[in-house]
Design an enzyme around this catalytic site. Structure first.
Site, PDB file in Angstrom:
ATOM      1  N   TYR A  45      57.911  41.567  30.829  1.00  0.00           N
ATOM      2  CA  TYR A  45      56.557  41.439  30.290  1.00  0.00           C
ATOM      3  C   TYR A  45      56.674  41.489  28.762  1.00  0.00           C
ATOM      4  CZ  TYR A  45      51.514  41.839  29.853  1.00  0.00           C
ATOM      5  OH  TYR A  45      50.200  41.591  29.518  1.00  0.00           O
ATOM      6  N   TRP A  65      40.847  38.514  24.185  1.00  0.00           N
ATOM      7  CA  TRP A  65      42.008  39.283  23.720  1.00  0.00           C
ATOM      8  C   TRP A  65      42.437  38.940  22.297  1.00  0.00           C
ATOM      9  CZ3 TRP A  65      42.870  43.604  26.039  1.00  0.00           C
ATOM     10  CH2 TRP A  65      42.592  43.730  27.400  1.00  0.00           C
ATOM     11  N   ARG A  76      49.003  43.549  31.361  1.00  0.00           N
ATOM     12  CA  ARG A  76      49.142  43.405  32.814  1.00  0.00           C
ATOM     13  C   ARG A  76      50.433  44.008  33.344  1.00  0.00           C
ATOM     14  NH1 ARG A  76      45.883  40.129  35.612  1.00  0.00           N
ATOM     15  NH2 ARG A  76      44.299  39.067  34.399  1.00  0.00           N
TER      16      ARG A  76
HETATM   17  N1  LIG Z   1      46.927  36.038  36.963  1.00  0.00           N
HETATM   18  C1  LIG Z   1      48.165  36.140  36.249  1.00  0.00           C
HETATM   19  C2  LIG Z   1      47.881  35.954  34.779  1.00  0.00           C
HETATM   20  C3  LIG Z   1      49.178  35.898  33.983  1.00  0.00           C
HETATM   21  C4  LIG Z   1      48.887  35.747  32.500  1.00  0.00           C
HETATM   22  O1  LIG Z   1      47.933  35.068  32.082  1.00  0.00           O
HETATM   23  N2  LIG Z   1      49.749  36.378  31.699  1.00  0.00           N
HETATM   24  C5  LIG Z   1      49.604  36.301  30.266  1.00  0.00           C
HETATM   25  C6  LIG Z   1      49.852  37.677  29.655  1.00  0.00           C
HETATM   26  S1  LIG Z   1      48.739  38.890  30.265  1.00  0.00           S
HETATM   27  C7  LIG Z   1      50.660  35.357  29.702  1.00  0.00           C
HETATM   28  O2  LIG Z   1      51.708  35.168  30.280  1.00  0.00           O
HETATM   29  N3  LIG Z   1      50.360  34.781  28.530  1.00  0.00           N
HETATM   30  C8  LIG Z   1      51.274  33.945  27.824  1.00  0.00           C
HETATM   31  C9  LIG Z   1      51.029  32.484  28.039  1.00  0.00           C
HETATM   32  O3  LIG Z   1      50.098  32.107  28.780  1.00  0.00           O
HETATM   33  O4  LIG Z   1      51.764  31.694  27.451  1.00  0.00           O
HETATM   34  C10 LIG Z   1      48.784  37.512  36.527  1.00  0.00           C
HETATM   35  O5  LIG Z   1      48.033  38.445  36.729  1.00  0.00           O
HETATM   36  O6  LIG Z   1      50.021  37.630  36.554  1.00  0.00           O
END
Ligand SMILES: N[C@@H](CCC(=O)N[C@@H](CS)C(=O)NCC(=O)O)C(=O)O
Length: 194
Positions: free
Chosen positions: A8, A104, A14
């Site tokens: 992460y 965010w 998350r």
């Molecule tokens: N529903 C997915 C959402 C995953 C998600 O949007 N993660 C974000 C961080 S909280 C991410 O990877 N953001 C970077 C990007 O989209 O490039 C979960 O809960 O795993």
């Protein structure tokens, strides 16, 4: 014991519910944190280009709630009946909806607008769902209680007093933070601003 590697970003977000669930069972795991500024060069290596992912013995699994449910079952943190699970899952999804559309980027005006229009009804609903119970499920702790804490922590960075009108939700947060394994994790985890 399977080998766990959580990937992460270097903040709670998350990923933190997964860290809480592993910490609760004193399960060793690799807490792999990618700096957000380096993310572009890693993104294509992960399913759907998103984090968190959990590798279990080298196999990669994605989606926070799917991973969380798997770990919560192993930890004894799901419902004691299918109907309890239905209630708990509804709480988890409500919290997840709430954090999924939170602005965010942290733009002050957007945060205030979102919290006033969409956030307050969710908080009021969660406060009502908790009612006089000790935990969302009733008299036993589940991962829905943990998810409330890990999710509200992130929002508190942008609006520190956003739960102030919801004493039951505040008390629940404190109760979770006092679960010995969680208290120990909070003490030893890397310090990040959100
Ligand atoms: N529903 C997915 C959402 C995953 C998600 O949007 N993660 C974000 C961080 S909280 C991410 O990877 N953001 C970077 C990007 O989209 O490039 C979960 O809960 O795993």
């Amino acid at each position: 014991m399977p080998n766990y590697k959580l990937t992460y970003f270097n903040f709670k977000g998350r990923g933190e519910i997964i860290r809480f669930l592993l910490a609760y069972t004193n399960t060793e795991f690799e807490d792999h944190r990618i700096e957000y500024n380096d993310w572009a060069q890693h993104k294509s290596s992960y399913p759907f280009g998103k984090l968190p992912v959990l590798e279990i013995d080298g196999t990669v699994y994605n989606q926070t709630l799917a991973i969380g449910r798997y770990l919560a079952k192993k930890a004894g943190l799901t419902g004691k009946s299918d109907l309890d699970d239905l209630r708990i899952d509804a709480i988890l999804d409500t919290i997840d909806d709430f954090v999924s559309v939170f602005p965010w980027t942290g733009d002050e005006k957007a945060v205030k607008e979102y919290m006033d229009k969409s956030g307050q009804p969710v908080l009021a609903g969660l406060e009502k769902a908790l009612g006089e119970k000790k935990w969302f499920a009733g008299d036993y702790v589940t991962w829905a209680d943990f998810y409330w804490v890990t999710s509200s922590d992130g929002i508190a960075y942008f609006q520190p007093d956003f739960v102030k009108n919801y004493p039951k939700l505040l008390a629940l947060k404190k109760r979770v933070q006092e679960v010995p394994e969680i208290a120990a994790w909070i003490k030893r985890r890397p310090q990040t601003i959100y």
